[in-house]
Design a protein around this motif. Structure first.
Motif, mmCIF file in Angstrom:
data_model
loop_
_atom_site.group_PDB
_atom_site.id
_atom_site.type_symbol
_atom_site.label_atom_id
_atom_site.label_comp_id
_atom_site.label_asym_id
_atom_site.label_seq_id
_atom_site.Cartn_x
_atom_site.Cartn_y
_atom_site.Cartn_z
ATOM 1 N N MET A 1 0.821 -1.283 0.069
ATOM 2 C CA MET A 1 -0.038 -0.137 0.077
ATOM 3 C C MET A 1 0.859 1.414 -0.126
ATOM 4 O O MET A 1 1.926 1.287 0.768
ATOM 5 C CB MET A 1 -1.069 0.003 1.290
ATOM 6 N N SER A 2 0.117 2.230 -0.791
ATOM 7 C CA SER A 2 1.071 3.635 -0.487
ATOM 8 C C SER A 2 0.964 4.176 0.738
ATOM 9 O O SER A 2 -0.034 3.641 1.542
ATOM 10 C CB SER A 2 0.493 4.533 -1.553
ATOM 11 N N GLU A 3 1.855 5.026 0.979
ATOM 12 C CA GLU A 3 1.975 5.957 2.234
ATOM 13 C C GLU A 3 0.400 6.364 2.502
ATOM 14 O O GLU A 3 -0.295 6.518 3.728
ATOM 15 C CB GLU A 3 2.862 6.987 2.466
ATOM 16 N N GLU A 4 -0.221 6.926 1.370
ATOM 17 C CA GLU A 4 -1.447 7.619 1.668
ATOM 18 C C GLU A 4 -2.522 6.854 2.073
ATOM 19 O O GLU A 4 -3.334 6.913 2.860
ATOM 20 C CB GLU A 4 -1.826 8.016 0.128
ATOM 21 N N ALA A 5 -2.372 5.410 1.520
ATOM 22 C CA ALA A 5 -3.582 4.466 1.729
ATOM 23 C C ALA A 5 -3.350 3.977 3.349
ATOM 24 O O ALA A 5 -4.383 3.733 4.126
ATOM 25 C CB ALA A 5 -3.453 3.005 0.832
ATOM 26 N N LYS A 6 -1.984 3.732 3.746
ATOM 27 C CA LYS A 6 -1.828 3.455 5.061
ATOM 28 C C LYS A 6 -2.265 4.323 6.060
ATOM 29 O O LYS A 6 -2.827 4.205 7.073
ATOM 30 C CB LYS A 6 -0.480 3.289 5.320
ATOM 31 N N LEU A 7 -1.938 5.671 5.782
ATOM 32 C CA LEU A 7 -2.411 6.897 6.648
ATOM 33 C C LEU A 7 -4.100 6.867 6.461
ATOM 34 O O LEU A 7 -4.608 6.925 7.618
ATOM 35 C CB LEU A 7 -2.089 7.920 6.156
ATOM 36 N N GLU A 8 -4.641 6.628 5.444
ATOM 37 C CA GLU A 8 -6.190 6.478 5.391
ATOM 38 C C GLU A 8 -6.840 5.559 6.220
ATOM 39 O O GLU A 8 -7.597 5.651 6.732
ATOM 40 C CB GLU A 8 -6.518 6.319 3.866
ATOM 41 N N LEU A 9 -6.075 4.358 6.307
ATOM 42 C CA LEU A 9 -6.467 3.294 7.057
ATOM 43 C C LEU A 9 -6.092 3.314 8.610
ATOM 44 O O LEU A 9 -6.129 2.222 9.305
ATOM 45 C CB LEU A 9 -6.210 1.813 6.527
ATOM 46 N N GLY A 10 -5.387 4.305 9.008
ATOM 47 C CA GLY A 10 -4.735 4.419 10.289
ATOM 48 C C GLY A 10 -3.741 3.383 10.562
ATOM 49 O O GLY A 10 -3.448 2.924 11.753
ATOM 50 N N LEU A 11 -2.897 3.119 9.491
ATOM 51 C CA LEU A 11 -1.687 1.893 9.801
ATOM 52 C C LEU A 11 -0.370 2.604 9.829
ATOM 53 O O LEU A 11 0.509 2.063 10.186
ATOM 54 C CB LEU A 11 -1.775 1.012 8.568
ATOM 55 N N LEU A 12 -0.395 3.948 9.978
ATOM 56 C CA LEU A 12 0.776 4.813 10.187
ATOM 57 C C LEU A 12 0.825 5.300 11.550
ATOM 58 O O LEU A 12 -0.247 5.788 11.670
ATOM 59 C CB LEU A 12 0.938 5.705 9.032
#
Length: 109
Positions: free
Chosen positions: A98-109
């Motif tokens: 996943m892109s950083e953007e996707a990880k951020l969106e899903l609360g994985l960062l």
């Protein structure tokens, strides 16, 4: 060689990516491109496109419909003649794709 065979693959690639970013996994509020489900996009001189993609799991509820949606939406780009979508599970999808953007969106960062 005529000038017509010099296709702008970068421009075409960007158009394809824009279309891919409008397609969402129904279970995850992130588009399939940012999710890392698109492994590769090939465009040849005949304007034929082959998209190599995966799913979040082999048992994904949209395993039948998602590739068809990808094919139909990418085919809507006027310049393209043919679009083929191939599903692969090698390598299997992981959250690392996943892109950083996707990880951020899903609360994985």
């Amino acid at each position: 060689m005529s000038e017509e065979t010099n296709i702008d693959t970068q421009d075409l690639g960007e158009k394809i990516v824009r279309v891919l970013k409008t397609i969402y996994d129904p279970e995850i509020p992130v588009d399939i491109y940012e999710l890392g489900l698109i492994y590769d996009v090939f465009v040849n001189e005949d304007y034929d496109v082959k998209i190599l993609m995966t799913l979040t799991s082999p048992n994904c509820p949209v395993a039948e419909s998602l590739p068809v949606e990808v094919e139909e939406k990418v085919k809507s780009i006027d310049e393209l003649k043919d679009v083929e979508v191939e599903i692969t599970f090698d390598p299997p999808w992981t959250q690392e794709l996943m892109s950083e953007e996707a990880k951020l969106e899903l609360g994985l960062l």
